[in-house]
Design a protein around this motif. Structure first.
Motif, mmCIF file in Angstrom:
data_model
loop_
_atom_site.group_PDB
_atom_site.id
_atom_site.type_symbol
_atom_site.label_atom_id
_atom_site.label_comp_id
_atom_site.label_asym_id
_atom_site.label_seq_id
_atom_site.Cartn_x
_atom_site.Cartn_y
_atom_site.Cartn_z
ATOM 1 N N PHE A 1 -5.211 4.810 -6.692
ATOM 2 C CA PHE A 1 -5.764 4.185 -5.489
ATOM 3 C C PHE A 1 -6.905 4.997 -4.905
ATOM 4 O O PHE A 1 -7.896 4.447 -4.459
ATOM 5 C CB PHE A 1 -4.655 3.986 -4.455
ATOM 6 C CG PHE A 1 -3.452 3.293 -5.051
ATOM 7 C CD1 PHE A 1 -3.502 1.942 -5.378
ATOM 8 C CD2 PHE A 1 -2.292 3.999 -5.327
ATOM 9 C CE1 PHE A 1 -2.408 1.301 -5.961
ATOM 10 C CE2 PHE A 1 -1.200 3.366 -5.905
ATOM 11 C CZ PHE A 1 -1.252 2.025 -6.226
ATOM 12 N N CYS A 2 -6.772 6.319 -4.889
ATOM 13 C CA CYS A 2 -7.810 7.131 -4.253
ATOM 14 C C CYS A 2 -8.439 8.150 -5.204
ATOM 15 O O CYS A 2 -9.441 8.751 -4.864
ATOM 16 C CB CYS A 2 -7.241 7.851 -3.031
ATOM 17 S SG CYS A 2 -6.049 9.134 -3.456
ATOM 18 N N HIS B 1 1.121 12.912 -4.107
ATOM 19 C CA HIS B 1 -0.203 13.528 -3.994
ATOM 20 C C HIS B 1 -0.027 15.030 -3.838
ATOM 21 O O HIS B 1 0.858 15.486 -3.121
ATOM 22 C CB HIS B 1 -0.943 12.990 -2.763
ATOM 23 C CG HIS B 1 -1.420 11.585 -2.921
ATOM 24 N ND1 HIS B 1 -0.635 10.492 -2.725
ATOM 25 C CD2 HIS B 1 -2.650 11.102 -3.270
ATOM 26 C CE1 HIS B 1 -1.339 9.394 -2.933
ATOM 27 N NE2 HIS B 1 -2.564 9.722 -3.271
ATOM 28 N N CYS C 1 -2.935 9.222 0.507
ATOM 29 C CA CYS C 1 -3.956 8.238 0.835
ATOM 30 C C CYS C 1 -3.285 7.058 1.522
ATOM 31 O O CYS C 1 -2.157 7.170 2.007
ATOM 32 C CB CYS C 1 -4.699 7.787 -0.431
ATOM 33 S SG CYS C 1 -3.690 6.863 -1.581
ATOM 34 N N CYS D 1 -4.330 9.707 -8.588
ATOM 35 C CA CYS D 1 -3.856 8.523 -7.883
ATOM 36 C C CYS D 1 -4.730 7.335 -8.265
ATOM 37 O O CYS D 1 -5.963 7.436 -8.190
ATOM 38 C CB CYS D 1 -3.918 8.785 -6.387
ATOM 39 S SG CYS D 1 -3.551 7.342 -5.398
HETATM 40 ZN ZN LIG Z 1 -3.972 8.204 -3.366
#
Ligand SMILES: [Zn+2]
Length: 104
Positions: A35-36, A8, A13, A33
């Protein structure tokens, strides 16, 4: 499929500041990312940074490398002193001496 490491750019995250992800070689690098959604950058893959490892480097790192020479016959190209250079299936005495390599 190679595993790539991303970091990141800002705060990490739930998956951490760095995470690893499997991607095909021809897949584009991630910019966010998964995921986030925050921006990430791909770290240089270590496998491609290192020059190819030679047999003697493997040997000094404690690995045994076996090269198939024939049906059931492998050359131990990292043989230590006293080890058989040729490993044959069904002949345990020709196996690399893993106990000598695993130490700590
Ligand atoms: Zn992330």
């Amino acid at each position: 499929m190679p595993v790539y490491e991303y970091e990141h750019i800002g705060e990490g995250c739930a998956r951490g500041k760095r995470f690893e992800i499997y991607q095909g070689i021809d897949e584009p690098r991630l910019e966010k990312c998964p995921f986030c959604g925050e921006p990430v950058e791909r770290l240089i893959p270590r496998v491609y940074v290192n020059t190819p490892i030679t047999d003697s480097e493997l040997k000094s790192m404690g690995f045994a490398k076996l090269v198939r020479r024939d049906e059931g016959v492998y050359e131990n190209v990292t043989a230590l002193d006293g080890e058989s250079k040729v490993m044959e299936a069904g002949k345990p005495e020709t196996m690399p001496d893993l106990k000598r390599r695993i130490r700590d």
